[in-house]
Design a protein around this motif. Structure first.
Motif, PDB file in Angstrom:
ATOM      1  N   ILE A  53      53.133  30.924  41.686  1.00  0.00           N
ATOM      2  CA  ILE A  53      53.043  29.749  40.831  1.00  0.00           C
ATOM      3  C   ILE A  53      51.847  28.919  41.280  1.00  0.00           C
ATOM      4  N   PRO A  54      50.810  28.792  40.449  1.00  0.00           N
ATOM      5  CA  PRO A  54      49.614  28.044  40.853  1.00  0.00           C
ATOM      6  C   PRO A  54      49.952  26.590  41.176  1.00  0.00           C
ATOM      7  N   ASP A  55      49.253  26.059  42.148  1.00  0.00           N
ATOM      8  CA  ASP A  55      49.377  24.639  42.500  1.00  0.00           C
ATOM      9  C   ASP A  55      50.788  24.250  42.918  1.00  0.00           C
ATOM     10  N   GLU A  56      51.565  25.219  43.408  1.00  0.00           N
ATOM     11  CA  GLU A  56      52.894  24.900  43.900  1.00  0.00           C
ATOM     12  C   GLU A  56      52.764  24.033  45.154  1.00  0.00           C
ATOM     13  N   PRO A  57      53.654  23.034  45.349  1.00  0.00           N
ATOM     14  CA  PRO A  57      53.557  22.175  46.534  1.00  0.00           C
ATOM     15  C   PRO A  57      53.505  22.985  47.826  1.00  0.00           C
ATOM     16  N   LEU A  58      52.640  22.582  48.735  1.00  0.00           N
ATOM     17  CA  LEU A  58      52.413  23.355  49.945  1.00  0.00           C
ATOM     18  C   LEU A  58      53.675  23.569  50.761  1.00  0.00           C
ATOM     19  N   ASP A  59      54.472  22.509  50.924  1.00  0.00           N
ATOM     20  CA  ASP A  59      55.648  22.653  51.777  1.00  0.00           C
ATOM     21  C   ASP A  59      56.643  23.637  51.189  1.00  0.00           C
ATOM     22  N   HIS A  60      56.701  23.707  49.854  1.00  0.00           N
ATOM     23  CA  HIS A  60      57.628  24.655  49.227  1.00  0.00           C
ATOM     24  C   HIS A  60      57.116  26.081  49.377  1.00  0.00           C
ATOM     25  N   LEU A  61      55.823  26.282  49.148  1.00  0.00           N
ATOM     26  CA  LEU A  61      55.261  27.626  49.192  1.00  0.00           C
ATOM     27  C   LEU A  61      55.297  28.198  50.601  1.00  0.00           C
ATOM     28  N   ARG A  62      54.978  27.367  51.589  1.00  0.00           N
ATOM     29  CA  ARG A  62      54.934  27.850  52.957  1.00  0.00           C
ATOM     30  C   ARG A  62      56.311  28.230  53.483  1.00  0.00           C
ATOM     31  N   PHE A  63      57.280  27.397  53.199  1.00  0.00           N
ATOM     32  CA  PHE A  63      58.583  27.546  53.825  1.00  0.00           C
ATOM     33  C   PHE A  63      59.666  27.805  52.789  1.00  0.00           C
ATOM     34  N   SER A  64      59.323  28.571  51.763  1.00  0.00           N
ATOM     35  CA  SER A  64      60.289  28.958  50.749  1.00  0.00           C
ATOM     36  C   SER A  64      60.910  30.287  51.162  1.00  0.00           C
ATOM     37  N   PHE A  65      62.179  30.261  51.497  1.00  0.00           N
ATOM     38  CA  PHE A  65      62.902  31.460  51.891  1.00  0.00           C
ATOM     39  C   PHE A  65      64.075  31.676  50.943  1.00  0.00           C
ATOM     40  N   LYS A  66      64.393  32.931  50.687  1.00  0.00           N
ATOM     41  CA  LYS A  66      65.410  33.269  49.709  1.00  0.00           C
ATOM     42  C   LYS A  66      66.406  34.247  50.307  1.00  0.00           C
ATOM     43  N   ARG A  67      67.457  34.517  49.535  1.00  0.00           N
ATOM     44  CA  ARG A  67      68.462  35.511  49.912  1.00  0.00           C
ATOM     45  C   ARG A  67      68.436  36.666  48.916  1.00  0.00           C
ATOM     46  N   GLN A  68      68.768  37.848  49.398  1.00  0.00           N
ATOM     47  CA  GLN A  68      68.915  39.001  48.516  1.00  0.00           C
ATOM     48  C   GLN A  68      70.005  39.915  49.061  1.00  0.00           C
ATOM     49  N   ASN A  69      70.666  40.634  48.140  1.00  0.00           N
ATOM     50  CA  ASN A  69      71.686  41.606  48.528  1.00  0.00           C
ATOM     51  C   ASN A  69      71.086  42.982  48.768  1.00  0.00           C
ATOM     52  N   HIS A  70      69.777  43.068  48.698  1.00  0.00           N
ATOM     53  CA  HIS A  70      69.050  44.292  49.005  1.00  0.00           C
ATOM     54  C   HIS A  70      68.554  44.208  50.443  1.00  0.00           C
ATOM     55  N   PHE A  71      68.654  45.307  51.186  1.00  0.00           N
ATOM     56  CA  PHE A  71      68.179  45.312  52.567  1.00  0.00           C
ATOM     57  C   PHE A  71      66.656  45.285  52.594  1.00  0.00           C
ATOM     58  N   GLY A  72      66.101  44.293  53.256  1.00  0.00           N
ATOM     59  CA  GLY A  72      64.653  44.163  53.342  1.00  0.00           C
ATOM     60  C   GLY A  72      64.102  44.831  54.589  1.00  0.00           C
ATOM     61  N   GLY A  73      63.229  45.809  54.415  1.00  0.00           N
ATOM     62  CA  GLY A  73      62.600  46.484  55.547  1.00  0.00           C
ATOM     63  C   GLY A  73      61.217  45.922  55.823  1.00  0.00           C
ATOM     64  N   LEU A  74      60.337  46.783  56.348  1.00  0.00           N
ATOM     65  CA  LEU A  74      58.943  46.428  56.661  1.00  0.00           C
ATOM     66  C   LEU A  74      58.868  45.189  57.560  1.00  0.00           C
ATOM     67  N   GLY A  75      59.615  45.229  58.639  1.00  0.00           N
ATOM     68  CA  GLY A  75      59.683  44.130  59.580  1.00  0.00           C
ATOM     69  C   GLY A  75      60.943  43.334  59.347  1.00  0.00           C
ATOM     70  N   PHE A  76      61.982  43.552  60.180  1.00  0.00           N
ATOM     71  CA  PHE A  76      63.253  42.867  59.955  1.00  0.00           C
ATOM     72  C   PHE A  76      63.943  42.597  61.286  1.00  0.00           C
ATOM     73  N   LEU A  77      64.889  41.664  61.264  1.00  0.00           N
ATOM     74  CA  LEU A  77      65.702  41.325  62.432  1.00  0.00           C
ATOM     75  C   LEU A  77      67.170  41.492  62.081  1.00  0.00           C
ATOM     76  N   ILE A  78      67.919  42.126  62.957  1.00  0.00           N
ATOM     77  CA  ILE A  78      69.372  42.175  62.833  1.00  0.00           C
ATOM     78  C   ILE A  78      69.973  41.776  64.175  1.00  0.00           C
ATOM     79  N   ASN A  79      71.254  41.401  64.167  1.00  0.00           N
ATOM     80  CA  ASN A  79      71.925  41.066  65.417  1.00  0.00           C
ATOM     81  C   ASN A  79      73.027  42.073  65.715  1.00  0.00           C
TER      82      ASN A  79
END
Length: 587
Positions: free
Chosen positions: A224-250
């Motif tokens: 999204i062009p011109d999206e507020p910096l704080d939102h774009l930098r630190f926008s994190f989401k959830r998904q029910n799909h397993f995300g690879g390519l660098g991940f952390l599990i406990n």
């Protein structure tokens, strides 16, 4: 969405309440909305509330509510990050590049790196080069061969290598958590902070299965062009799909989910990420960033410097977004430290905010109407799609129209959360909500006005039957009614960014997606007498960012055959065919 100002005000009030009562009401009751989904897992909710109730006030406040995010490259080794497991097999040069990237750019603690190798190429000299020891090399003696068999045999050996690594980390070393990296990745400078800070949420919220550094649909144009910096930098989401390519599990995820799944019949012969995906329960989700903190870089020249310096893309992976602090300025300076709260990522808060966002969005009855959205004053839209599970193949109808990556490992559609895919199109936020989602509110839908394609399409009539395709007509309507958009052809060896800037325009990535539509290109560029014919490139002739292009000798406009190769910044090399980039410029 809850604004940062509103949310920070809530946090100030909450902090004052804590000081007065010496209690920790982390999840406000007014932010827990009852779900209309009968399958909601009450065990997770009760565990989350119990974790919060028993948490130490000061500890929890520091863990979640008063987080300081270091945005630039730190000036000291990040000693507190989780251990890192690097998976490698016969790619010594890639391993060398990754370790250099981690030590020089992410400033990891070298003593917290473990290398798991199942190949025959020597690895120890690389570790010694960076003053690491033989104790940090774990050789999987069961599979250390160069596999020359079919894909099933390769899947088996990779599967066993990951199973060996997980067991070594949690059964033998008894670590609390682990960051898992493949040897051909490149990590952002804040990647360790990303994993470390977000891993804290897993202590309180058992629904968090993993934290991933990757976003499957973070193409350059999917923003999204011109999206507020704080939102774009630190926008994190959830998904029910397993995300690879660098991940952390406990260890909880491993012992309660992954390890039992690997003991099931036939699990050893499936791709390892399918085993992990199949171990997720419906209430599990992974956190992932809007802007990736990792990039898959199989071509060695695509290193951290090449990515952050915005050198030309060299493969389809390099047309993805990648977090670089240098891209973000505040008053002409880098923002080194940012105070933030991670509480919105806890499930009740996240669901509450997502619920509000969907309810506040304007409903559209067809995705073919997306071209009409740009002339709307609204910034957020929702489309309800007739799918009935995360594995419903009809999700592909949506992902194809929106040029998104669709079904992933285990048959689950990528980036879906509780039946919702959140994305952007042509600079507008879009929620696609499956009929099975708990975020379907029929009473609410009945009271709100809708944008109907049949009403909108009447506004457009181009005569030629070729242009009566709904999506094409919506794009052409957008071009004719949004006077900030202009079609241009760059000069030879000139990027769209340079060409647009030369003519006092700008090139914004989201609008380049219009160039995938052959009807739009035919109508708009032939009217400017640029193209006589339109051709879709074959895989063998696709020239990465050199497309979409005009071949001057034949006046043929050649378009890419997939959406992963669109870029404002790609600068074509001079060649005998004298190709020129097709561009969408913004005023």
């Amino acid at each position: 969405m809850v604004s940062r100002i509103d949310y920070d005000r809530d946090m100030v009030q909450l902090h004052e309440d804590i000081q007065k009562s010496k209690e920790t009401p982390i999840i406000r009751k007014d932010r827990i909305r009852k779900s209309n989904n009968n399958n909601t897992n009450s065990v997770h909710k009760e565990t989350l509330e119990e974790n919060i109730k028993n948490a130490n006030t000061l500890h929890l406040d520091n863990d979640i509510y008063s987080v300081y995010w270091t945005d630039t490259i730190p000036d000291h080794i990040q000693e507190s990050h989780p251990y890192i497991a690097i998976m490698t097999s016969n790619k010594p040069d890639h391993l060398d590049r990754l370790i250099l990237n981690l030590l020089k750019n992410a400033l990891v603690d070298p003593d917290r790196i473990l290398v798991f190798n199942d190949g025959v190429d020597p690895v120890l000299p690389i570790l010694e080069k960076y003053e690491m020891t033989a104790n940090q090399l774990v050789q999987n003696s069961q599979t250390h061969t160069k596999v020359k068999g079919d894909q099933n045999q390769k899947d088996f050996y990779i599967n066993q290598h990951y199973r060996f690594m997980f067991s070594f980390i949690f059964d033998r070393l008894h670590l609390e958590n682990i960051i898992v990296l493949e040897d051909d990745l490149v990590l952002s400078s804040d990647s360790m902070g990303y994993f470390t800070l977000l891993s804290r949420l897993m202590k309180y919220d058992p629904s968090i299965f993993c934290v991933s550094a990757w976003n499957d649909n973070a193409y350059l144009w999917n923003s999204i062009p011109d999206e507020p910096l704080d939102h774009l930098r630190f926008s994190f989401k959830r998904q029910n799909h397993f995300g690879g390519l660098g991940f952390l599990i406990n260890n909880r995820t491993y012992f309660n989910r992954i390890e039992p799944a690997w003991r099931e019949e036939g699990a050893n012969y499936k791709p390892w990420d399918t085993v992990v995906q199949n171990s997720m329960l419906p209430e599990d989700s992974c956190i992932y960033p809007s802007v990736p903190r990792s990039q898959h870089s199989p071509i060695l020249s695509r290193n951290y410097k090449a990515i952050t310096s915005k050198e030309n893309e060299v493969d389809e992976w390099s047309f993805m977004q990648f977090y670089n602090p240098a891209d973000f300025f505040v008053d002409g300076k880098y923002m080194k430290v940012y105070r933030m709260t991670m509480a919105p990522m806890l499930q009740p808060e996240y669901d509450f905010n997502l619920d509000r966002s969907i309810r506040a969005s304007v409903e559209i009855d067809s995705l073919y109407a997306i071209g009409f959205l740009t002339t709307s004053p609204h910034s957020s839209f929702v489309f309800y799609h007739r799918v009935y599970s995360d594995k419903d193949k009809d999700w592909e109808l949506v992902t194809k129209i929106l040029s998104l990556v669709g079904i992933g490992n285990g048959g689950v559609v990528r980036t879906v959360y509780e039946g919702v895919i959140e994305t952007s199109v042509l600079g507008k936020r879009l929620y696609i909500v499956g009929f099975y989602s708990k975020f379907v509110f029929e009473k609410h839908r009945a009271t709100k006005a809708k944008m109907k394609l049949n009403d909108l399409i009447k506004l457009v009539d181009y005569g030629n039957a070729h242009f009566n395709e709904a999506l094409t007509k919506s794009y052409l309507f957008m071009l004719e009614n949004d006077h900030s958009l202009h079609v241009k052809v760059a000069e030879q060896s000139e990027s769209c960014s340079t060409h647009c800037k030369t003519h006092n325009f700008s090139c914004k990535e989201p609008y380049q997606i219009l160039l995938l539509n052959s009807g739009f290109v035919e109508y708009s560029f032939t009217s400017q007498k640029y193209c006589k014919t339109i051709k879709i490139a074959e895989n063998s002739e696709s020239e990465l960012g050199n497309l979409p292009s005009l071949y001057s000798a034949t006046q043929t406009c050649v378009l890419p055959n997939n959406p992963s190769k669109i870029s404002c910044s790609y600068t074509p090399a001079k060649n005998e065919n004298v190709t020129r980039k097709l561009c969408i410029c913004n005023k």
